[in-house]
Design an enzyme around this catalytic site. Structure first.
Site, PDB file in Angstrom:
ATOM      1  N   SER A  48       0.940  -1.530   0.338  1.00 51.17           N
ATOM      2  CA  SER A  48       0.095   0.384   0.074  1.00 51.17           C
ATOM      3  C   SER A  48       1.587   1.219  -0.214  1.00 51.17           C
ATOM      4  CB  SER A  48      -0.581  -0.064   1.342  1.00 51.17           C
ATOM      5  OG  SER A  48      -1.284   1.167   0.998  1.00 51.17           O
ATOM      6  N   LYS A  52       0.821   1.576  -7.341  1.00 53.28           N
ATOM      7  CA  LYS A  52       0.178   0.838  -7.871  1.00 53.28           C
ATOM      8  C   LYS A  52      -0.966   1.660  -8.827  1.00 53.28           C
ATOM      9  CE  LYS A  52      -1.076  -2.092  -5.354  1.00 53.28           C
ATOM     10  NZ  LYS A  52      -0.450  -0.821  -3.809  1.00 53.28           N
ATOM     11  N   SER A 120      -2.582  -7.214  -3.212  1.00 52.41           N
ATOM     12  CA  SER A 120      -1.699  -9.480  -3.468  1.00 52.41           C
ATOM     13  C   SER A 120      -0.739  -9.435  -2.973  1.00 52.41           C
ATOM     14  CB  SER A 120      -2.135  -9.713  -5.411  1.00 52.41           C
ATOM     15  OG  SER A 120      -1.871  -8.501  -6.008  1.00 52.41           O
TER      16      SER A 120
END
Length: 211
Positions: A48, A52, A120
């Protein structure tokens, strides 16, 4: 005599016996030829705050401007709808990725370039996503940022909550992140801007004939 039957197991067995794949005449190959692109899943993984979603958004904008047919699946957005019933325990994370992988597979079948931005954290779930599509249709992109840098950004305030114990099972704090070992593309956002990383990913896609 009364027989106890598990309705879930019985339903699964019944479905497996009576549901078959329906033939369709318009194939994935025809759809991809129509769009003049190679359908694939571009899977961005990382902590986090790694960047991304920012990079994924930039990549989609660039591909859209190039006339490519895309769709962006973002971790936060998916949890507002498809996966709003899931929490953040390990088993929920795996189910989150399983559902997203199934959606991505359908979109690849539609001939699209699918950009997925999800933490993920587990290699097994990323491998599961890869195995759902054909060889050469999955591009794992490791958005590589140190925990220190990601926590320093903390744009959503999630690390602070996790450190205070207000947010359980947070990746990098009290839940592990397993770095990719064989990612097709590595983007180092410790040292490079999101724009530079997006351009690097576009160059990879061009070089490997996805565009």
């Amino acid at each position: 005599m009364t027989t106890n039957i598990n309705p879930v197991d019985n339903g699964r067995a019944y479905g497996n016996r009576n549901i078959v794949m329906q033939h369709v005449d318009v194939t994935k190959e025809a759809r991809s030829q129509q769009k003049a692109q190679k359908p694939c899943v571009i899977w961005l993984t990382g902590l986090s705050g790694a960047g991304k979603s920012t990079i994924a958004n930039l990549v989609e904008k660039k591909l859209f401007a190039m006339g490519q047919h895309t769709y962006l699946l973002d971790g936060d957005n998916v949890r507002h709808g498809l996966n709003k019933d899931l929490g953040f325990k390990d088993e929920d994370r795996v189910e989150n990725i399983r559902r997203v992988s199934e959606v991505a597979k359908l979109m690849v079948d539609a001939g699209l370039i699918v950009i997925s931005a999800f933490i993920s954290p587990f290699r097994t779930e990323r491998d599961m996503a890869r195995e759902m599509v054909e060889e050469g249709e999955f591009v794992e992109v490791f958005v590589n940022t140190s925990l220190e840098v990601a926590e320093g950004r903390d744009v959503k305030g999630l690390y602070r909550k996790a450190r205070r114990g207000e947010l359980k099972n947070f990746t990098g704090i009290d839940s592990p992140y397993e770095e990719p070992t064989d990612a097709e593309c590595i983007l180092n956002t410790n040292e490079r801007s999101a724009e530079d990383c997006a351009n690097q990913l576009i160059q990879y896609l061009v070089k490997h004939h996805y565009l």
